[in-house]
Design an enzyme around this catalytic site. Structure first.
Site, short mmCIF file in Angstrom:
data_model
loop_
_atom_site.label_atom_id
_atom_site.label_comp_id
_atom_site.label_asym_id
_atom_site.label_seq_id
_atom_site.Cartn_x
_atom_site.Cartn_y
_atom_site.Cartn_z
N HIS A 72 0.84 -1.20 0.00
CA HIS A 72 0.00 0.00 0.00
C HIS A 72 0.88 1.25 0.00
CE1 HIS A 72 -4.18 -1.56 1.43
NE2 HIS A 72 -3.66 -2.30 0.48
N TYR A 201 -8.98 5.46 7.85
CA TYR A 201 -9.07 5.75 9.28
C TYR A 201 -10.06 6.91 9.43
CZ TYR A 201 -4.70 3.11 10.15
OH TYR A 201 -3.73 2.14 10.26
N PRO A 293 -3.73 -0.27 18.83
CA PRO A 293 -3.52 -0.69 17.44
C PRO A 293 -3.63 0.43 16.40
CG PRO A 293 -5.62 -1.50 18.27
CD PRO A 293 -4.91 -0.89 19.44
N LYS A 297 1.45 -0.65 14.98
CA LYS A 297 2.87 -0.77 15.34
C LYS A 297 3.25 -2.01 16.14
CE LYS A 297 4.47 2.72 13.31
NZ LYS A 297 4.56 2.14 11.98
N TYR A 385 4.42 6.13 10.15
CA TYR A 385 3.54 5.01 9.76
C TYR A 385 4.32 3.95 8.99
CZ TYR A 385 -0.81 2.66 8.50
OH TYR A 385 -1.81 1.74 8.36
P1 RFL Z 1 2.24 -12.63 20.86
O1 RFL Z 1 1.80 -12.65 19.44
O2 RFL Z 1 1.24 -12.32 21.90
O3 RFL Z 1 2.90 -14.05 21.14
C1 RFL Z 1 3.26 -14.45 22.44
C2 RFL Z 1 3.19 -15.97 22.52
O4 RFL Z 1 3.59 -16.39 23.80
C3 RFL Z 1 2.70 -17.39 24.28
N1 RFL Z 1 2.71 -17.41 25.75
C4 RFL Z 1 3.38 -18.33 26.48
N2 RFL Z 1 4.15 -19.35 26.13
C5 RFL Z 1 4.68 -20.11 27.11
N3 RFL Z 1 4.46 -19.87 28.45
C6 RFL Z 1 3.68 -18.82 28.83
N4 RFL Z 1 3.47 -18.59 30.13
C7 RFL Z 1 3.11 -18.00 27.83
N5 RFL Z 1 2.31 -16.93 27.86
C8 RFL Z 1 2.09 -16.57 26.60
C9 RFL Z 1 1.37 -17.00 23.71
O5 RFL Z 1 0.47 -18.09 23.65
C10 RFL Z 1 1.77 -16.48 22.33
O6 RFL Z 1 1.75 -17.50 21.35
O7 RFL Z 1 3.45 -11.62 21.09
P2 RFL Z 1 4.63 -11.14 20.06
O8 RFL Z 1 5.27 -12.31 19.41
O9 RFL Z 1 5.44 -10.18 20.85
O10 RFL Z 1 3.86 -10.38 18.89
C11 RFL Z 1 3.19 -9.15 19.14
C12 RFL Z 1 1.99 -9.00 18.21
O11 RFL Z 1 1.20 -10.18 18.28
C13 RFL Z 1 1.12 -7.79 18.55
O12 RFL Z 1 1.94 -6.69 18.88
C14 RFL Z 1 0.20 -7.36 17.38
O13 RFL Z 1 -0.79 -8.34 17.14
C15 RFL Z 1 -0.47 -6.03 17.69
N6 RFL Z 1 -1.40 -5.60 16.62
C16 RFL Z 1 -0.94 -5.00 15.46
N7 RFL Z 1 0.39 -4.86 15.24
C17 RFL Z 1 0.86 -4.33 14.06
O14 RFL Z 1 2.08 -4.20 13.90
N8 RFL Z 1 0.02 -3.94 13.05
C18 RFL Z 1 -1.33 -4.05 13.18
O15 RFL Z 1 -2.05 -3.75 12.23
C19 RFL Z 1 -1.86 -4.57 14.42
N9 RFL Z 1 -3.19 -4.71 14.60
C20 RFL Z 1 -2.78 -5.76 16.79
C21 RFL Z 1 -3.65 -5.30 15.76
C22 RFL Z 1 -3.32 -6.36 17.93
C23 RFL Z 1 -4.67 -6.52 18.06
N10 RFL Z 1 -5.14 -7.18 19.23
C24 RFL Z 1 -6.09 -8.21 19.21
C25 RFL Z 1 -4.46 -6.99 20.48
C26 RFL Z 1 -5.02 -5.43 15.88
C27 RFL Z 1 -5.54 -6.01 17.03
C28 RFL Z 1 -7.05 -6.09 17.13
C1 PHB Z 2 -5.75 -4.55 10.71
O1 PHB Z 2 -5.86 -4.75 9.49
O2 PHB Z 2 -6.06 -5.41 11.55
C2 PHB Z 2 -5.26 -3.25 11.19
C3 PHB Z 2 -4.83 -2.31 10.27
C4 PHB Z 2 -4.37 -1.07 10.70
C5 PHB Z 2 -4.36 -0.79 12.05
C6 PHB Z 2 -4.78 -1.72 12.98
C7 PHB Z 2 -5.24 -2.97 12.55
O3 PHB Z 2 -3.94 0.44 12.46
#
Ligand code: RFL
Ligand code: PHB
Length: 390
Positions: A72, A201, A293, A297, A385
Site C-alpha cells: 500500500h 481511518y 492498534p 505498530k 507510519y
Molecule cells: P504474541 O503474538 O502475543 O505471542 C506471544 C506468545 O507467547 C505465548 N505465551 C506463552 N508461552 C509459554 N508460556 C507462557 N506462560 C506463555 N504466555 C504466553 C502466547 O500463547 C503467544 O503465542 O506476542 P509477540 O510475538 O510479541 O507479537 C506481538 C503481536 O502479536 C502484537 O503486537 C500485534 O498483534 C499487535 N497488533 C498490530 N500490530 C501491528 O504491527 N500492526 C497491526 O495492524 C496490528 N493490529 C494488533 C492489531 C493487535 C490486536 N489485538 C487483538 C491486540 C489489531 C488487534 C485487534
Molecule cells: C488490521 O488490518 O487489523 C489493522 C490495520 C491497521 C491498524 C490496525 C489494525 O492500524
C-alpha cells in the site's frame, strides 16, 4: 535437554528470533503454552512496515508475503464527511507498507521452522524461567504429563503481554509505564471485497472507525466501542449500520456487507516495561510493551526488538562480543518509545474520548485540518507510519 537460546512464546517475536538464530547456526528451542492451531487461530495485525517485511525475507519466510501481500502506497483519513489521502510513498521517498495478516506471517514462519528442523514444544504448561541472574539459566515446564528442564545460555521472553517472563523479574528491578484508554475496538472479518483500495481511518462524532483488509476478497473492519460492550450485543447488521454511519456517505454506500467470520473486542492500552534485559533473560515484543492498534505498530515493534536482539546474540556467539547485548535494551527502547508516542498520538487524534469536551474536540479537529493542509505534518505522520529506521 540443553540449548543455546530458550525462547518462550511462538508468536511473531519468538518465531522470527528462532529462525534468524537457526539460520546463523545458533541452537534454540521454542516453548509455547498453547497449541500450534490455537496460535494460528488468533486474528491480529495486518500492516507490516517495510523493515518487518525485509526481516521476513531475511528469515527465509517472505516468499508468500511477496506474492500474496498487498503493498500500500497510502491511506485515507476521513472526517467531516470527506476522505483525504495520505500519500505514504510520495511523502517518504517511495516507501510502502505491506498489508499481510499476522496469521499468515505466523504460518509462514512456522512452516520455515518445521522445514529447518528446529524444535518447538507446544502445549507446555507452567513454563518457568530460573537463575537468569547467574551464568546457567534454565526453563522448567510440564509437557506430556512430565516435568522437563531446558538448560540454556539465554532465555528470550517472547511470550506476549500476559506471559511469564516479565512476571518472573523481581518487582524492584523493573519499572512500568502505562496508559489505559476508556474504549475498545470491536473488530470483524468478513469475506467481502474491501470498500477501498487502501485503508480508511475515520474520525466521527459517533467514534473512530477503520476499514482494513486481509486480501482483495476479505475485509477487516473496526469501530470504537465502550469497554463494557459484549459481541453478543453486536449482531452483524448492527455492526454494518454503525460503521457505515461513521464513514462519508459515498463510502458507506459503496461498502459490501456480508456475514462476519470473526468478531471480537480488544481493549486499548499503552504499556512499556524497562529495562528489557535482566542478566540472561531478555524481553522482546508484547512481553515488554503494548501499543494501541491505531498506528499498526505492535507486530512491527516485535520485529525491531528482534533485529537488535538477534544482532546482539549473533555477536555474542560469532564475534565473542557482548557489546550488542549490552546495548540491546537501550537501543530497542529508544525505538519503542517513538512508536508509543506515535500510537498514542494517532489514538488521541482519531477517537472520541468521554471527557473530551468542546475544547478537546476543537483541538482534535484543528489537528486533522492541519494534517490535511500541511505537507510537513503529513510527512511526519507518514514517516512514522511506514516505520522509523532501525
Ligand atoms: P504474541 O503474538 O502475543 O505471542 C506471544 C506468545 O507467547 C505465548 N505465551 C506463552 N508461552 C509459554 N508460556 C507462557 N506462560 C506463555 N504466555 C504466553 C502466547 O500463547 C503467544 O503465542 O506476542 P509477540 O510475538 O510479541 O507479537 C506481538 C503481536 O502479536 C502484537 O503486537 C500485534 O498483534 C499487535 N497488533 C498490530 N500490530 C501491528 O504491527 N500492526 C497491526 O495492524 C496490528 N493490529 C494488533 C492489531 C493487535 C490486536 N489485538 C487483538 C491486540 C489489531 C488487534 C485487534
Ligand atoms: C488490521 O488490518 O487489523 C489493522 C490495520 C491497521 C491498524 C490496525 C489494525 O492500524
Amino acid at each position: 535437554m540443553r540449548t543455546q537460546v530458550a525462547i518462550i512464546g511462538s508468536g511473531p517475536a519468538g518465531l522470527l528470533l528462532g529462525q534468524l538464530l537457526t539460520d546463523a547456526g545458533i541452537d534454540n528451542v521454542i516453548v509455547e503454552r498453547v497449541s500450534q492451531a490455537y496460535v494460528l487461530g488468533r486474528i491480529r495485525a495486518g500492516v507490516l512496515e517495510d523493515g518487518t517485511a525485509a526481516m521476513l525475507d531475511e528469515a527465509g519466510a517472505g516468499a508468500r508475503m511477496r506474492r500474496e501481500g498487498l503493498p500500500h502506497a497510502g491511506f485515507d483519513l476521513a472526517f467531516d464527511g470527506r476522505r483525504h489521502r495520505v500519500d505514504l510513498a510520495g511523502l517518504t521517498g517511495g516507501r510502502h507498507v505491506m498489508v499481510y495478516g499476522q496469521t499468515e506471517v505466523t504460518r509462514d514462519l512456522m512452516e520455515r521452522r518445521a522445514a529447518s528442523g528446529a524444535l518447538s514444544v507446544y502445549e507446555a504448561a507452567n513454563v518457568t524461567p530460573h537463575d537468569f541472574d547467574g551464568a546457567r539459566p534454565c526453563l522448567t515446564y510440564e509437557h506430556d504429563g512430565a516435568t522437563r528442564r531446558l538448560d540454556c545460555d539465554f532465555i528470550a521472553g517472547c511470550d506476549g503481554y500476559h506471559g511469564v517472563a516479565r512476571r518472573s523479574v523481581p518487582a524492584g528491578a523493573i519499572e512500568t509505564f502505562e496508559r489505559v484508554y476508556p474504549f475498545g475496538w470491536l473488530g470483524i472479518v468478513a469475506d467481502v471485497p474491501p470498500v477501498g483500495d487502501e485503508l480508511i481511518y475515520a474520525n466521527h462524532p459517533r467514534g473512530f472507525a477503520l476499514c482494513s483488509m486481509r486480501s482483495l476478497t476479505r475485509s477487516r473492519y473496526y469501530v470504537q466501542c465502550s469497554l463494557d460492550e459484549s459481541t453478543d450485543a453486536w449482531p452483524d447488521d448492527r455492526f454494518w449500520d454503525e460503521i457505515r454511519r461513521r464513514l462519508p456517505a459515498a463510502t458507506a454506500e459503496a461498502m459490501t456487507t456480508g456475514p462476519s467470520v470473526e468478531k471480537s473486542i480488544a481493549p486499548l492500552r499503552s504499556f512499556v516495561a524497562e529495562p528489557l534485559r535482566f542478566g540472561r533473560l531478555l524481553l522482546a515484543g508484547d512481553a515488554a510493551h503494548i501499543v494501541p492498534p491505531t498506528g499498526a505498530k505492535g507486530l512491527n515493534l516485535a520485529a525491531s526488538d528482534i533485529r537488535y536482539l538477534f544482532d546482539g546474540l549473533r555477536e555474542h556467539y560469532h564475534e565473542r562480543s557482548d557489546a550488542g547485548l549490552d546495548a540491546y535494551s537501550g537501543k530497542a527502547l529508544a525505538r519503542v518509545w517513538k512508536a508509543e508516542r506515535f500510537s498514542w498520538w494517532m489514538t488521541n487524534t482519531l477517537h472520541r474520548f468521554p471527557d473530551q469536551g468542546g475544547f478537546g474536540q476543537k483541538i482534535q479537529h484543528a489537528e486533522l485540518d492541519y494534517l490535511v493542509g500541511s505537507r510537513a505534518a503529513r510527512t511526519a505522520m507518514a514517516e512514522n507510519y511506514v516505520g522509523l529506521p532501525y
